[in-house]
Structures are given as C-alpha cells and as structure tokens.
Design an enzyme around this catalytic site. Sequence first.
Site, PDB file in Angstrom:
ATOM      1  CE  LYS A  20      -9.168   1.150   2.378  1.00  0.00           C
ATOM      2  NZ  LYS A  20      -8.252   1.095   3.468  1.00  0.00           N
ATOM      3  NE  ARG A  95      -4.269   0.226  -1.403  1.00  0.00           N
ATOM      4  CZ  ARG A  95      -5.300  -0.568  -0.547  1.00  0.00           C
ATOM      5  NH1 ARG A  95      -6.499  -0.456  -1.497  1.00  0.00           N
ATOM      6  NH2 ARG A  95      -5.380  -1.031   0.274  1.00  0.00           N
ATOM      7  NE  ARG A 134      -8.504  -7.018   7.344  1.00  0.00           N
ATOM      8  CZ  ARG A 134      -8.133  -5.938   6.366  1.00  0.00           C
ATOM      9  NH1 ARG A 134      -9.045  -5.197   6.120  1.00  0.00           N
ATOM     10  NH2 ARG A 134      -6.874  -5.843   5.713  1.00  0.00           N
ATOM     11  NE  ARG A 167      -6.518  -8.983   3.405  1.00  0.00           N
ATOM     12  CZ  ARG A 167      -6.716  -7.697   3.211  1.00  0.00           C
ATOM     13  NH1 ARG A 167      -7.919  -7.081   3.380  1.00  0.00           N
ATOM     14  NH2 ARG A 167      -5.784  -6.996   2.790  1.00  0.00           N
ATOM     15  NE  ARG A 178      -2.191  -4.493   4.039  1.00  0.00           N
ATOM     16  CZ  ARG A 178      -2.803  -5.045   4.836  1.00  0.00           C
ATOM     17  NH1 ARG A 178      -2.530  -5.819   5.604  1.00  0.00           N
ATOM     18  NH2 ARG A 178      -4.183  -4.510   4.654  1.00  0.00           N
TER      19      ARG A 178
HETATM   20  P1  ADP Z   1      -6.766  -3.060   3.070  1.00  0.00           P
HETATM   21  O1  ADP Z   1      -8.306  -3.049   2.875  1.00  0.00           O
HETATM   22  O2  ADP Z   1      -6.664  -3.832   4.415  1.00  0.00           O
HETATM   23  O3  ADP Z   1      -6.154  -1.529   2.937  1.00  0.00           O
HETATM   24  P2  ADP Z   1      -7.071  -4.280   0.329  1.00  0.00           P
HETATM   25  O4  ADP Z   1      -8.035  -5.505   0.477  1.00  0.00           O
HETATM   26  O5  ADP Z   1      -7.653  -2.723  -0.011  1.00  0.00           O
HETATM   27  O6  ADP Z   1      -6.393  -4.163   1.819  1.00  0.00           O
HETATM   28  O7  ADP Z   1      -5.811  -4.339  -0.423  1.00  0.00           O
HETATM   29  C1  ADP Z   1      -4.842  -5.606  -0.214  1.00  0.00           C
HETATM   30  C2  ADP Z   1      -3.952  -5.370  -1.170  1.00  0.00           C
HETATM   31  O8  ADP Z   1      -4.218  -5.519  -2.648  1.00  0.00           O
HETATM   32  C3  ADP Z   1      -3.133  -4.318  -1.248  1.00  0.00           C
HETATM   33  O9  ADP Z   1      -1.901  -4.395  -0.298  1.00  0.00           O
HETATM   34  C4  ADP Z   1      -2.391  -4.227  -2.791  1.00  0.00           C
HETATM   35  O10 ADP Z   1      -1.393  -5.121  -2.736  1.00  0.00           O
HETATM   36  C5  ADP Z   1      -3.531  -4.812  -3.371  1.00  0.00           C
HETATM   37  N1  ADP Z   1      -4.461  -3.515  -3.910  1.00  0.00           N
HETATM   38  C6  ADP Z   1      -5.615  -3.275  -3.892  1.00  0.00           C
HETATM   39  N2  ADP Z   1      -5.898  -2.064  -4.414  1.00  0.00           N
HETATM   40  C7  ADP Z   1      -4.975  -1.714  -4.927  1.00  0.00           C
HETATM   41  C8  ADP Z   1      -5.062  -0.742  -5.777  1.00  0.00           C
HETATM   42  N3  ADP Z   1      -6.081   0.337  -6.057  1.00  0.00           N
HETATM   43  N4  ADP Z   1      -3.651  -0.405  -6.424  1.00  0.00           N
HETATM   44  C9  ADP Z   1      -2.817  -1.109  -6.382  1.00  0.00           C
HETATM   45  N5  ADP Z   1      -2.753  -2.219  -5.418  1.00  0.00           N
HETATM   46  C10 ADP Z   1      -3.935  -2.564  -4.854  1.00  0.00           C
HETATM   47  P1  ADP Z   2     -10.011  -1.469   5.602  1.00  0.00           P
HETATM   48  O1  ADP Z   2     -10.973  -2.016   4.521  1.00  0.00           O
HETATM   49  O2  ADP Z   2      -9.953  -0.013   5.572  1.00  0.00           O
HETATM   50  O3  ADP Z   2      -8.751  -2.353   5.498  1.00  0.00           O
HETATM   51  P2  ADP Z   2     -11.919  -2.961   7.382  1.00  0.00           P
HETATM   52  O4  ADP Z   2     -13.174  -2.421   7.130  1.00  0.00           O
HETATM   53  O5  ADP Z   2     -11.481  -4.465   6.809  1.00  0.00           O
HETATM   54  O6  ADP Z   2     -10.752  -1.802   6.890  1.00  0.00           O
HETATM   55  O7  ADP Z   2     -11.752  -3.031   8.974  1.00  0.00           O
HETATM   56  C1  ADP Z   2     -10.232  -3.510   9.731  1.00  0.00           C
HETATM   57  C2  ADP Z   2     -10.824  -4.334  10.879  1.00  0.00           C
HETATM   58  O8  ADP Z   2     -11.415  -3.372  11.773  1.00  0.00           O
HETATM   59  C3  ADP Z   2     -11.902  -5.383  10.712  1.00  0.00           C
HETATM   60  O9  ADP Z   2     -11.735  -6.433  11.425  1.00  0.00           O
HETATM   61  C4  ADP Z   2     -13.166  -4.683  11.293  1.00  0.00           C
HETATM   62  O10 ADP Z   2     -14.092  -5.502  11.599  1.00  0.00           O
HETATM   63  C5  ADP Z   2     -12.646  -3.541  12.152  1.00  0.00           C
HETATM   64  N1  ADP Z   2     -13.104  -2.415  12.216  1.00  0.00           N
HETATM   65  C6  ADP Z   2     -13.856  -1.701  11.173  1.00  0.00           C
HETATM   66  N2  ADP Z   2     -14.373  -0.535  11.681  1.00  0.00           N
HETATM   67  C7  ADP Z   2     -14.129  -0.542  12.979  1.00  0.00           C
HETATM   68  C8  ADP Z   2     -14.671   0.230  13.970  1.00  0.00           C
HETATM   69  N3  ADP Z   2     -14.995   1.538  13.972  1.00  0.00           N
HETATM   70  N4  ADP Z   2     -14.332   0.073  15.416  1.00  0.00           N
HETATM   71  C9  ADP Z   2     -13.567  -1.063  15.542  1.00  0.00           C
HETATM   72  N5  ADP Z   2     -13.291  -2.064  14.779  1.00  0.00           N
HETATM   73  C10 ADP Z   2     -13.487  -1.807  13.422  1.00  0.00           C
END
Ligand code: ADP
Ligand code: ADP
Length: 221
Positions: A20, A95, A134, A167, A178
Amino acid sequence: MTATSTPLYVVMLGAPGAGKGTQARMLSETLGLPQVSSGDIFRENLKNQTPLGLLAKQYMDNGALVPDDVTINMVMERLSRSDCAAGVILDGFPRTLAQADALDKALKAANLAISRVPLLEVSDDALINRLAGRRVCRDCQAMYHLEFNPPAVEGKCDKCGGELYLRADDNPDTVRNRLFVYYKQTAPLIGYYYAHGVLFSLNGDQPMEQVQAELLAAIQA
Ligand code: ADP
Ligand code: ADP
Ligand code: ZN
C-alpha cells in the site's frame, strides 16, 4: 483523464506488507496528490514524543489498532488541510468499518465521495517475507526491501541519504498479530467498498512497476 475537477479520493486496501505504502507513494508522485498514511503520522508523532505518539505506541508495539476516535480525529484534521482539496491517496486508513463510516460521512457533508478502492492481493507467505525484509528511511519514510528493492548503498536512503531501519513491529510475532487483526477488523471493508461500487482487485504478487501500471490504468480509465 477526464477534464472534470472532481477530487480523486483513493483508498489503498490490503494486508500489512501488501504494498500500500509503496504504491501510494508512486501514485502520489505521478498524480501530484498528497499521500496520507495514518501509520506514518503515528510514527512521526512518536518520533516527536507527542502525547498522541506515546498513546499510539502502546497499540502499535503489539500490532493492535489505535482506537477509532483518536485515529479518526487525527486523519480528519489532516484531510481538512488545503493541500487535500484536489484529492488524496489514503494509505492505512480506514482500517475498521467505524473509520470507513466516519470518512464517508465527512465526505458526504462536503458533497464528496470515495472514487476508487484498489485492493492489493498478496499471499500470506509473501507478506511475511516482505515485512521481514522491509527497511524504512528515518527521514523521508521511503520504503526499501533487502531483496526486492534494495538501496544503492546498504543502510542508506537513495532519495535523501537518511538511515534505513527495521520497524519494531516488523518482527515475526507482531507481524502474525497484525495479519490476524487485518483479517478480523479490516477485511470487512472489502465487502463494504464492493457494496459501494468502488472496489477493484489487483494482483499484488507482481513486481511493483507492474502493479503500479495496472493501478494507474484502472484509476485513469
Ligand atoms: P502497514 O503499512 O505495515 O500495514 P502501518 O504503517 O499502516 O502498517 O500501521 C502501523 C500501525 O499503526 C498499525 O499496526 C496500527 O497499530 C497503527 N495504525 C495505522 N493506521 C491505523 C488505523 N487506520 N487505525 C488504527 N490503527 C492504525
Ligand atoms: P504496506 O504499506 O502495505 O504495509 P509496503 O509498501 O511497505 O506495504 O511494502 C512492504 C515491503 O514489501 C517493502 O519492503 C516494499 O519495498 C516491498 N514491496 C512492496 N511492493 C512489492 C512488490 N510488488 N514486490 C516485492 N516487494 C514489494
Ligand atoms: Zn530518505
């Protein structure tokens, strides 16, 4: 693109690690719209040791969601700023169904609506691999992957030279929780946005450039 000036509201949907943030950032650069990432805002608050950051930390450390009222207020404040007037790429919000409802109500009050909701579909095995590898830039939040998208110089951001870090919530135990939280609390949004006629699915298991091309084509169609 059409010539109308209807603001484009895109909500990126998908499990943790689905891509995302990566896709939202590329889309934001291509379309010239701000990327609003709730996770990034929480991490920024934590870095600055604000009360909001310290509160969020208690939930983020366990992979749990920050309570809806706090999260909704924070994101709504961000969306009310003038740079969001032409539209926005939302990443990580909403979310929960309560968050989605709050967003819909706020948009409706301003005569607006969500435009499109891309769902990035990725297998659980690939998600776990992606989160373990990541790395994030401390200064500009750019995303890297040790295997799939490595920086030119180990440990350094290509864009700004910042330090890359793992992270705290990307450890295997927290990742498992998660994913559980995603399937239980966020996956119901798939049905919600399907019912609203704005959902479309993308195969997120492809290389990121391919995902981006399909995403852009769908949004500009
Ligand atoms: P990822 O991209 O790996 O899914 P995020 O960076 O979006 O993780 O979120 C990291 C953490 O921040 C989540 O596990 C949660 O604790 C908190 N968080 C982020 N967005 C939300 C949301 N919309 N509602 C509640 N908690 C959130
Ligand atoms: P999210 O925001 O949904 O948690 P991220 O954009 O942070 O996901 O991506 C998670 C990890 O996977 C990062 O290390 C990113 O560089 C890698 N990644 C993202 N898209 C791809 C893809 N299409 N193929 C392989 N690795 C990817
Ligand atoms: Zn950087």
